[in-house]
Design an enzyme around this catalytic site. Structure first.
Site, PDB file in Angstrom:
ATOM      1  N   LYS A   1       1.318  -1.165  -0.591  1.00  0.00           N
ATOM      2  CA  LYS A   1       0.458   0.326  -0.160  1.00  0.00           C
ATOM      3  C   LYS A   1       0.937   0.919  -0.060  1.00  0.00           C
ATOM      4  O   LYS A   1       0.160   2.836  -1.056  1.00  0.00           O
ATOM      5  CB  LYS A   1      -1.105  -0.382   1.326  1.00  0.00           C
ATOM      6  CG  LYS A   1      -2.596  -0.882   0.803  1.00  0.00           C
ATOM      7  CD  LYS A   1      -3.075  -0.785   2.044  1.00  0.00           C
ATOM      8  CE  LYS A   1      -3.925  -1.454   2.433  1.00  0.00           C
ATOM      9  NZ  LYS A   1      -5.210  -1.651   3.033  1.00  0.00           N
TER      10      LYS A   1
ATOM     11  N   LYS B   1      -5.907 -10.706  -5.895  1.00  0.00           N
ATOM     12  CA  LYS B   1      -6.700 -10.721  -4.948  1.00  0.00           C
ATOM     13  C   LYS B   1      -7.876  -9.613  -5.490  1.00  0.00           C
ATOM     14  O   LYS B   1      -7.744  -8.295  -5.673  1.00  0.00           O
ATOM     15  CB  LYS B   1      -6.159 -10.724  -4.131  1.00  0.00           C
ATOM     16  CG  LYS B   1      -5.950  -9.470  -3.571  1.00  0.00           C
ATOM     17  CD  LYS B   1      -6.350  -9.100  -1.591  1.00  0.00           C
ATOM     18  CE  LYS B   1      -6.153  -7.801  -1.367  1.00  0.00           C
ATOM     19  NZ  LYS B   1      -6.334  -7.572   0.150  1.00  0.00           N
TER      20      LYS B   1
ATOM     21  N   LYS C   1     -11.675  -4.049  -2.809  1.00  0.00           N
ATOM     22  CA  LYS C   1     -11.840  -2.831  -2.294  1.00  0.00           C
ATOM     23  C   LYS C   1     -11.909  -1.672  -2.963  1.00  0.00           C
ATOM     24  O   LYS C   1     -12.397  -0.872  -3.616  1.00  0.00           O
ATOM     25  CB  LYS C   1     -12.753  -2.634  -1.028  1.00  0.00           C
ATOM     26  CG  LYS C   1     -13.147  -3.408  -0.343  1.00  0.00           C
ATOM     27  CD  LYS C   1     -13.928  -3.058   1.225  1.00  0.00           C
ATOM     28  CE  LYS C   1     -13.856  -3.873   2.417  1.00  0.00           C
ATOM     29  NZ  LYS C   1     -13.102  -3.810   3.760  1.00  0.00           N
TER      30      LYS C   1
HETATM   31  P1  TYM Z   1     -10.818  -6.205   4.999  1.00  0.00           P
HETATM   32  O1  TYM Z   1     -11.447  -4.756   5.878  1.00  0.00           O
HETATM   33  O2  TYM Z   1      -9.957  -5.616   4.068  1.00  0.00           O
HETATM   34  O3  TYM Z   1     -11.307  -7.390   4.846  1.00  0.00           O
HETATM   35  C1  TYM Z   1     -12.419  -7.551   5.649  1.00  0.00           C
HETATM   36  C2  TYM Z   1     -12.096  -9.231   5.178  1.00  0.00           C
HETATM   37  O4  TYM Z   1     -12.609  -9.769   4.077  1.00  0.00           O
HETATM   38  C3  TYM Z   1     -11.336 -10.578   3.405  1.00  0.00           C
HETATM   39  N1  TYM Z   1     -10.536 -10.574   2.301  1.00  0.00           N
HETATM   40  C4  TYM Z   1     -10.827 -11.369   1.210  1.00  0.00           C
HETATM   41  N2  TYM Z   1     -11.273 -12.742   1.440  1.00  0.00           N
HETATM   42  C5  TYM Z   1     -11.190 -13.464   0.543  1.00  0.00           C
HETATM   43  N3  TYM Z   1     -10.288 -12.856  -0.735  1.00  0.00           N
HETATM   44  C6  TYM Z   1     -10.170 -11.660  -0.982  1.00  0.00           C
HETATM   45  N4  TYM Z   1      -9.966 -10.923  -2.483  1.00  0.00           N
HETATM   46  C7  TYM Z   1     -10.293 -11.064   0.004  1.00  0.00           C
HETATM   47  N5  TYM Z   1      -9.773  -9.413   0.191  1.00  0.00           N
HETATM   48  C8  TYM Z   1     -10.778  -9.112   1.735  1.00  0.00           C
HETATM   49  C9  TYM Z   1      -9.926 -10.048   4.959  1.00  0.00           C
HETATM   50  O5  TYM Z   1      -8.660 -11.123   4.511  1.00  0.00           O
HETATM   51  C10 TYM Z   1     -11.110 -10.113   5.698  1.00  0.00           C
HETATM   52  O6  TYM Z   1     -11.235 -10.786   6.911  1.00  0.00           O
HETATM   53  N6  TYM Z   1      -7.245  -5.257   8.378  1.00  0.00           N
HETATM   54  C11 TYM Z   1      -8.683  -5.743   8.314  1.00  0.00           C
HETATM   55  C12 TYM Z   1      -9.555  -5.592   9.316  1.00  0.00           C
HETATM   56  C13 TYM Z   1      -9.751  -5.856  10.880  1.00  0.00           C
HETATM   57  C14 TYM Z   1      -9.743  -6.886  11.291  1.00  0.00           C
HETATM   58  C15 TYM Z   1      -9.546  -6.875  12.780  1.00  0.00           C
HETATM   59  C16 TYM Z   1      -9.668  -8.293  11.338  1.00  0.00           C
HETATM   60  C17 TYM Z   1      -9.448  -5.442  11.890  1.00  0.00           C
HETATM   61  N7  TYM Z   1      -9.217  -5.509  12.727  1.00  0.00           N
HETATM   62  C18 TYM Z   1      -9.337  -8.207  13.813  1.00  0.00           C
HETATM   63  C19 TYM Z   1      -9.975  -9.467  11.314  1.00  0.00           C
HETATM   64  C20 TYM Z   1      -9.518  -9.275  13.162  1.00  0.00           C
HETATM   65  C21 TYM Z   1      -9.122  -5.768   6.957  1.00  0.00           C
HETATM   66  O7  TYM Z   1      -9.049  -4.389   6.356  1.00  0.00           O
HETATM   67  O8  TYM Z   1      -9.733  -6.209   6.319  1.00  0.00           O
END
Ligand code: TYM
Length: 333
Positions: free
Chosen positions: A111, A193, A196
Site C-alpha cells: 500500500k 486478489k 475493495k
Molecule cells: P478488510 O476490510 O480488508 O477485509 C475484510 C475481510 O475480507 C477478507 N478479504 C478477502 N477474502 C478473500 N478474498 C479476497 N479477495 C479478500 N479481500 C478481503 C479479509 O481477509 C478480511 O477477513 N484489517 C482488516 C480488518 C480488521 C480485523 C481486525 C480483522 C481490523 N481489526 C481484527 C480481524 C481481526 C481489514 O482491513 O479487512
C-alpha cells in the site's frame, strides 16, 4: 465456547471476496461460538476518506452484515470507534511493538509503495488490529488469506507482552482461514486478489449489492484463457478458470470432484461463467433485499449498534485497565 473476533473496514465496496473469505464463515459458525464482529472505522482512517461518505458506509456496512446473517442477538456487532479501549489498547501495544515488525508487513509495503505520502496510521494499522483481537482474549480470528500475516503479528505482540509483563496476560489467537474462498481473485485480473479499492472498476469485482444483471455481466467478462478444459489448477495461465471454480466451490460448499461434475456437460468457459454467476446471484439476492429493508430504519440500526458497543465495552474496557495497571500506570481513583 471459543471466543471469536473479526473485523471489516466500512470503506470501499464490500465484495464477493470479503463475503466468501470472511463474512460467510462468521455467519455459519455463529451459533457455535461467542462472537465479536467489529466495523473497523478507525482502520479506514489510515488512508484519506470523505467524512460524509465514511459515515454513510459505516451504517451501510452494519446493514449489510445483518442482511448477510449476522444476528445481533447471537453476536456482538459494533463500531470500533464506539469503544475507546481500542484506540487506547493500540497506544499501549505500540509501546511493546518494535518498528521493524511493522515495516516488514507485506500489506504495508504494497500500500505504501502506491502512495506519495504515507500516513503514520497506515504503518500502525496492524497494532490497532492486534489490540482489537487481544482486548477480547479471542481464541479464533476468521479472516481471508490476506489478513493472516496481521493475525500472526498479533500473536507475536501478545507473546512479547506476556513475556515482558505477565505470563498468560493475553490469549494467543489463532487465524482461521477458510478452505474455499480464502483468496478470491479479481475477475478482470485473476492473478491479483479482488480488492475493495478496485471494486468500482468495471468487471473487477462482484459487489455485495450488485443487481443480477450486473453480476452476470461481470462474470461474462471474466478473464480466462484460450483453452476449454474445466479443471482446478495451480497453473498461472489457468488462474481465471481456477478462480471461477473456487468461487463456485465456496458458494455451494461442494467438493472439487462435485464441482467438476456439475460442469461435465458444459460446452466451454461461457457455460462455466453463467453457471457460476447463477449461484452467486441466488446467494446475493436475499441479502440485497434484506439490506434495502434494514436501511429504511436507520434509528433501529443505531440502536442495535449502541447495544453492541455496550456489550463490547463490558469486555474491552476492564481489559485495557488491566493492561494499564500491568504496565505501571496509575488508574484513576
Ligand atoms: P478488510 O476490510 O480488508 O477485509 C475484510 C475481510 O475480507 C477478507 N478479504 C478477502 N477474502 C478473500 N478474498 C479476497 N479477495 C479478500 N479481500 C478481503 C479479509 O481477509 C478480511 O477477513 N484489517 C482488516 C480488518 C480488521 C480485523 C481486525 C480483522 C481490523 N481489526 C481484527 C480481524 C481481526 C481489514 O482491513 O479487512
Amino acid at each position: 465456547m471459543k471466543r471469536v473476533f473479526s473485523g471489516i473496514q466500512p470503506t470501499g465496496n464490500i465484495h464477493l471476496g470479503n463475503y466468501l473469505g470472511a463474512v460467510k464463515n462468521w455467519v455459519e459458525k455463529q451459533a457455535e461460538k461467542e462472537n465479536f464482529f467489529c466495523i473497523v472505522d478507525l482502520h479506514s482512517l489510515t488512508v484519506p476518506q470523505n467524512p460524509e461518505q465514511l459515515r454513510f458506509e459505516t451504517r451501510s456496512l452494519a446493514a449489510m452484515l445483518i442482511a448477510a446473517g449476522i444476528d445481533p442477538d447471537k453476536s456482538t456487532l459494533f463500531i470500533q470507534s464506539h469503544v475507546p479501549a481500542h484506540a487506547e489498547g493500540c497506544w499501549l501495544l505500540n509501546c511493546v511493538t518494535p518498528l521493524g515488525w511493522l515495516q516488514r508487513m507485506t500489506q504495508y509495503k504494497d500500500k505504501s509503495a502506491k502512495q506519495e505520502s504515507v500516513l503514520t496510521g497506515l504503518l500502525d494499522y496492524p497494532v490497532l488490529m492486534a489490540g482489537d483481537i487481544l482486548l477480547y482474549d479471542a481464541d479464533e480470528v476468521p479472516v481471508g488469506e490476506d489478513q493472516k500475516q496481521h493475525v500472526e503479528l498479533a500473536r507475536d505482540i501478545a507473546q512479547r507482552f506476556n513475556h515482558v509483563y505477565e505470563e498468560e496476560f493475553f490469549v494467543i489467537p489463532q487465524p482461521i482461514i477458510p478452505q474455499a474462498g480464502a483468496r478470491v481473485m479479481g475477475l478482470d485480473e485473476p492473478t491479483n486478489k479482488m480488492s475493495k479499492s478496485l471494486a468500482e472498476k468495471r468487471g473487477h469485482a462482484v459487489r455485495l449489492l450488485d443487481e443480477p444483471k450486473e453480476i452476470l455481466r461481470s462474470f461474462k467478462r471474466a478473464v480466462t484463457d484460450s483453452g476449454r478444459e474445466i479443471q482446478f489448477s495451480t497453473d498461472p495461465d489457468k488462474a481465471g478458470v481456477n478462480n471461477l471454480l473456487g468461487i463456485y466451490k465456496a458458494v455451494t460448499g461442494k467438493s472439487e470432484a462435485e464441482v467438476i461434475a456439475d460442469f461435465s456437460e458444459a460446452r466451454g468457459y461461457g457455460d462455466l461463467k453463467v453457471g457460476v454467476a447463477q449461484v452467486v446471484i441466488d446467494m446475493l439476492n436475499p441479502i440485497r433485499e434484506r439490506y434495502q429493508m434494514l436501511m429504511q430504519d436507520p434509528a433501529e440500526l443505531d440502536r442495535l449498534l449502541a447495544r453492541g458497543a455496550q456489550q463490547a465495552a463490558a469486555v474491552a474496557a476492564p481489559k485495557v485497565d488491566q493492561m494499564k495497571h500491568t504496565m505501571g500506570l496509575v488508574l484513576p481513583a
